[in-house]
Design a protein around this motif. Structure first.
Motif, PDB file in Angstrom:
ATOM      1  N   PRO A 119       0.831  -1.288   0.047  1.00 53.03           N
ATOM      2  CA  PRO A 119      -0.032   0.174  -0.050  1.00 53.03           C
ATOM      3  C   PRO A 119       1.062   1.186  -0.151  1.00 53.03           C
ATOM      4  CG  PRO A 119      -0.147  -1.027   2.250  1.00 53.03           C
ATOM      5  CD  PRO A 119       0.629  -2.110   1.207  1.00 53.03           C
ATOM      6  N   ASP A 120       2.031   1.356   0.602  1.00 54.48           N
ATOM      7  CA  ASP A 120       2.965   2.483   0.617  1.00 54.48           C
ATOM      8  C   ASP A 120       3.493   2.910  -0.810  1.00 54.48           C
ATOM      9  OD1 ASP A 120       3.179   3.768   3.156  1.00 54.48           O
ATOM     10  OD2 ASP A 120       4.283   1.842   3.899  1.00 54.48           O
ATOM     11  N   ASN A 121       3.683   1.866  -1.408  1.00 55.69           N
ATOM     12  CA  ASN A 121       4.394   2.082  -2.657  1.00 55.69           C
ATOM     13  C   ASN A 121       3.647   2.621  -3.908  1.00 55.69           C
ATOM     14  OD1 ASN A 121       6.566   1.249  -0.967  1.00 55.69           O
ATOM     15  ND2 ASN A 121       6.962  -0.549  -2.226  1.00 55.69           N
ATOM     16  N   GLN A 122       2.180   2.779  -3.660  1.00 52.46           N
ATOM     17  CA  GLN A 122       1.441   3.247  -4.832  1.00 52.46           C
ATOM     18  C   GLN A 122       0.682   4.499  -4.605  1.00 52.46           C
ATOM     19  OE1 GLN A 122      -1.556   0.093  -5.726  1.00 52.46           O
ATOM     20  NE2 GLN A 122      -1.219  -0.777  -3.614  1.00 52.46           N
ATOM     21  N   ILE A 123       1.068   5.128  -3.646  1.00 52.71           N
ATOM     22  CA  ILE A 123       0.469   6.464  -3.455  1.00 52.71           C
ATOM     23  C   ILE A 123       1.516   7.398  -3.656  1.00 52.71           C
ATOM     24  CG2 ILE A 123      -0.399   7.716  -1.376  1.00 52.71           C
ATOM     25  CD1 ILE A 123      -1.375   5.416  -0.321  1.00 52.71           C
ATOM     26  N   VAL A 124       1.052   8.326  -4.734  1.00 52.62           N
ATOM     27  CA  VAL A 124       1.821   9.135  -5.385  1.00 52.62           C
ATOM     28  C   VAL A 124       2.007  10.601  -4.431  1.00 52.62           C
ATOM     29  CG1 VAL A 124       2.473  10.183  -7.457  1.00 52.62           C
ATOM     30  CG2 VAL A 124       1.340   8.246  -7.429  1.00 52.62           C
ATOM     31  N   ALA A 125       0.886  10.921  -4.154  1.00 54.97           N
ATOM     32  CA  ALA A 125       0.763  12.252  -3.461  1.00 54.97           C
ATOM     33  C   ALA A 125       0.751  12.345  -1.960  1.00 54.97           C
ATOM     34  CB  ALA A 125      -0.208  13.266  -4.185  1.00 54.97           C
ATOM     35  N   GLY A 126       1.058  13.564  -1.439  1.00 51.63           N
ATOM     36  CA  GLY A 126       1.100  13.449  -0.054  1.00 51.63           C
ATOM     37  C   GLY A 126      -0.217  13.788   0.854  1.00 51.63           C
ATOM     38  N   ASP A 175      -3.989  12.538  -4.077  1.00 53.56           N
ATOM     39  CA  ASP A 175      -3.826  10.967  -4.783  1.00 53.56           C
ATOM     40  C   ASP A 175      -4.664  10.326  -5.525  1.00 53.56           C
ATOM     41  OD1 ASP A 175      -1.568   9.006  -4.865  1.00 53.56           O
ATOM     42  OD2 ASP A 175      -3.227   7.814  -3.981  1.00 53.56           O
ATOM     43  N   PRO A 221      -1.304  10.352   3.721  1.00 54.26           N
ATOM     44  CA  PRO A 221      -1.280   9.241   3.891  1.00 54.26           C
ATOM     45  C   PRO A 221      -0.482   8.223   4.961  1.00 54.26           C
ATOM     46  CG  PRO A 221      -0.655   9.865   1.840  1.00 54.26           C
ATOM     47  CD  PRO A 221      -0.801  10.866   2.415  1.00 54.26           C
TER      48      PRO A 221
END
Lengths: 285, 284, 271
Positions: free
Chosen positions: B95-102, B107, B143
């Motif tokens: 889950p951590d590696n596919q969220i682009v925006a803060g 996102d 996130p």
């Protein structure tokens, strides 16, 4: 004699600030030498914090942790010694591998202990074989191994320190059923052969029910139960109340019991459940 | 009529230099039809090829031989790349590696922004997607402070906002705790049941596969079993041979039935199992 | 712990300052930084500091958060302050061998410390009240003219977004890996500089490996969401100047005038 004795342990993060948070709230218990203890609790229950206190990675705000009768924080400068005696395998330990070869990585702990080369060699080989990694793996790069093999190598890196107490935090997370079963049985074998104390932290009730002697249930930083697996799971409703799920087989027994069928609800494995139902069905014919 | 997605005799081999080691085929002749509105679970142990297959559905991987056709478009056709990805969204494991925006809502908007959707429309879609996964109240959060289950639901919302017709989830729960797993699976089931979204769920948790309309079992890059959960989980021995778990309820039922007790062919969860056992024990 | 860093963290809110256009905030911040360095005496500096504190009040974010962000660079502030203490002319107040503290030195030290503190506080206003993506979005738009000179403005902005998103993730990961290696007896607290650098290897290598893994995953996730560079991309939030932005501009212009007047009418404190 108890190998670990915890008295009124308390850990407060950011004491005195508005972000103050009590992570561990007055926990006391004892672990016997050679025991296999399971710790369960959902995320945020304090179970991971608790085990980090046990090997001196965190320092308690209040209370005492005694290892073999001695307060581990008596001489803060000697805390590394404690970490060698209480080996800690973190979640997803494969992410800590860093050496060129599996051999060197497993040797990292023993080297830090200042052992002789011969002793290190012996320990590395023993630890590797305990986790099911044969000699042919030792000269390979840890980064070329498969996910499951990496995890074994990482666990061997802690076993090689030959700790009195081995703590494993969610060792089966992310493994498939096959990898999980193999790893659990290896841990069980380790425990049987070494006769050392092992602490297994998990949120998988099935795993814990299968191999541990006693279970410590944590919730909101407090100890809720500490009892044999059978006794803990017989209190299924209480476990569900604090957001834990009992093994499906135990749940089936609970449902039958609710409907008035006199089954034993402390059943932990499919095998036990099978025997229980079978004898009941046969006796009522 | 052919399905929404059809996988036709697909073989796939990873580039040998990627991992250095000599590798065989990860997919070994897969034939599969996924219908619109279907909820299919793909199960198999690690290395069985199930994740590799998942990445074929939206043209992240292309078959070495064979074809994958999505709604009439071949994934090998470069021109339809974005049309395919718009129709078939893929949610990954970590889950951590596919969220682009803060920020959560930013996102979720990312996919729509890439598609060039007008700002007002994006706003609407983002709010709707967040509500669909029950994360609307967290829209202004960062996130980092969320749990694994919440992050994974945001990843799902990010795909939903692109309004795909099918959502593929590649082991979305493998890194979550039981509570997070439940949240994600609830959200996914809801999408299928309430919105008729086609769902392909890759998993090794059998309790999750039980909830699907169809279970596809994969081993060594081939489809071994394909049927309703009831059909698949009655084959306890076969599943165990292929190194898979069986829900404890199904296993208990199977064992008792093999001893000659009068039980149904297959039960899927604890309630069904208890009910069947009640019937058996109560009638005596 | 490394996780407690507040410097440059967005705190959602509904204040006037939050609602300003990111571009306005960026430009005005640069302007104020220039004023801070243009101020030559206590009066003008104090004017800027007070004006900045007023903005801090307007953000409706607890002053504690600002102090916390200051804590992170406290060492830098103290260091520059102390260095300045020994430079300067004027009446000698204290002397020991070749070290002497002069009245001018004290003046310099106090002045520089206030200057840096104001700088940190006003920069924190920007990062606290502007979401990372508004910030990068604002930068992207302000720098747009540079595309004429083949500057990859969109790519730079995207890199910033991703960096901001992953810094906390990687900090947390560093923490975890450090703990794991400490549990294997790694000693990171003692020894000389060479030993300490060596002790970091078991932390840095896993961190690199995991960063590459994350980058790989992220690239795939972005592909899944049809990312194709800046072409044809729209944004959910449209940046738009409002009346508030005008007021902000006027406010800064007033400060500007004040600083100039003070600089002219009062004697310079530092040279």
């Amino acid at each position: 004699m108890s190998v670990i004795k915890v008295e009124e342990l308390k850990l407060i993060y950011g004491a005195g600030t508005p972000f103050q948070k009590t992570a561990i709230d007055g926990v006391s218990f004892e672990i016997e030498q050679g025991e296999f203890l399971g710790i369960i609790g959902h995320t945020g229950s304090g179970k991971s914090t608790l085990v980090q206190l046990l090997n001196g990675l965190l320092r308690p705000t209040e209370g005492k942790i005694c290892l073999n009768g001695k307060d581990i924080w008596e001489k803060p400068k000697k805390i590394r010694e404690v970490r060698f005696k209480v080996g800690m395998v973190f979640q997803y330990p494969e992410y800590q591998l860093f050496e060129e070869t599996v051999y060197k990585d497993i040797a990292f702990g023993p080297k830090n202990m200042g052992l002789s080369d011969e002793e290190i060699d012996e320990r590395v080989r023993k630890a590797a074989s305990f986790t099911g990694l044969g000699d042919e793996y030792l000269q390979r790069s840890p980064f070329d191994l498969s996910g499951g093999e990496k995890r074994r190598a990482a666990i061997a890196g802690v076993v090689s320190m030959d700790p009195d107490v081995l703590i494993l935090d969610e060792p089966t997370a992310g493994l498939d059923p096959l990898g999980r079963d193999a790893l659990l049985s290896q841990i069980k074998t380790y425990h049987d052969v070494r006769k050392n104390t092992v602490i297994l932290v998990s949120h998988s009730m099935e795993d814990i029910a299968r191999i541990t002697d006693r279970i410590l249930v944590m919730n909101k930083g407090r100890k809720v139960m500490l009892d044999t697996a059978a006794n803990v799971f017989s209190r299924g409703e209480e476990l569900e109340k604090i957001g834990l799920r009992v093994p499906q087989i135990t749940k089936i027994m609970m449902l039958l019991r609710q409907k008035g069928i006199p089954v034993d609800t402390s059943v932990l494995t499919v095998e036990q459940g099978f025997n229980e139902i079978l004898s009941l069905a046969r006796s009522s014919v | 009529m052919s399905g929404f997605i059809s996988v036709r005799n697909v073989y796939f081999k990873y580039d040998e230099n990627e991992n250095g080691a000599e590798q065989g085929f990860a997919l070994n002749g897969v034939d599969l039809e996924i219908k619109k509105g279907e909820f299919a679970a793909v199960v198999g142990h690690n290395g069985s090829g199930k994740s590799t297959l998942a990445k074929h559905f939206n043209s992240i991987y292309l078959p070495t031989t064979g074809d994958v056709i999505v709604d009439g478009m071949n994934t090998k056709d470069d021109d339809s790349l974005f049309d395919i990805r718009k129709k078939v969204g893929l949610v990954l494991q970590n889950p951590d590696n596919q969220i682009v925006a803060g920020i959560v809502e930013e996102d979720v908007a990312f996919g729509c922004e890439n598609l060039g959707v007008p700002p007002k429309e994006i706003r609407k879609r983002v709010d709707e997607a967040l509500k669909a996964v029950d994360m609307y109240e967290y829209r202004r959060h960062s996130p980092d402070k969320l749990s694994g289950g919440q992050k994974q639901r945001i990843a799902i919302a990010g795909i939903l906002a692109m309004e795909p017709e099918c959502i593929v989830l590649d082991e979305p729960t493998a890194m979550l705790d039981p509570r997070g797993r439940e949240e994600v699976i609830d959200a996914v089931t809801k999408l299928n049941k309430e919105r008729g979204m086609t769902v392909i769920l890759i998993t090794h948790y059998m309790e999750e596969a039980v909830l699907a309309d169809r279970v596809i079992m994969i081993d060594s890059g081939k489809v071994f079993l394909d049927g309703t959960p009831r059909e698949v989980f009655s084959k306890v021995e076969l599943l165990k041979q292929h190194r898979l778990d069986v829900p404890q309820a199904a296993e208990l039922n199977y064992k008792l039935r093999s001893c000659g007790l009068d039980l149904p062919e297959c039960v899927l969860d604890e309630n069904e199992c208890a009910e069947a056992l009640m019937k058996l024990l109560g009638s005596r | 712990m490394v996780r407690d860093v507040t410097l440059g963290q967005f705190m959602p809110g509904q204040s006037v300052v939050h609602k300003l256009d990111a571009r306005t905030k960026l430009i005005l911040l640069i302007a104020i930084i220039v004023f801070i360095f243009a101020a030559t005496n206590y009066m003008s500096l104090l004017l800027i500091t007070l004006a900045s504190l007023l903005v801090v009040l307007l953000t409706r974010i607890s002053f504690k958060m600002y102090l916390k962000s200051m804590k992170v660079i406290l060492m830098v502030v103290l260091f520059t302050g102390i260095i300045n203490l020994f430079y300067g002319s004027g009446e000698v107040l204290w002397e020991w061998q070749f070290i002497k503290i002069t009245e001018g030195g004290i003046n310099n030290a106090v002045f520089v410390t206030i200057r840096i503190a104001t700088l940190v506080i006003i920069s924190s206003v920007l990062t606290f009240t502007t979401s990372p993506s508004d910030l990068t979005d604002g930068l992207e738009r302000l720098m747009k003219p540079l595309t004429v000179f083949h500057v990859k403005v969109h790519e730079i902005a995207m890199m910033m977004t991703i960096a901001l998103r992953f810094i906390p993730v990687l900090l947390e990961e560093t923490d975890k890996i450090m703990n794991a290696q400490k549990a294997r007896g790694a000693d990171m607290e003692s020894g000389g500089i060479i030993k300490r650098v060596k002790a970091l290897i078991p932390v840095l290598i896993p961190l690199f490996v995991s960063s590459f893994r994350r980058a790989n995953d992220l690239a795939m996730a972005m592909e899944c969401r049809c990312y194709n560079g800046g072409r044809g991309r729209t944004r959910m939030k449209v940046l738009r100047f409002s009346l508030n932005d005008l007021w902000a501009l006027i406010y800064v212009l007033i400060i500007f005038a004040g600083v100039i007047l003070c600089n002219i009418y009062f004697p310079a404190t530092i040279r």
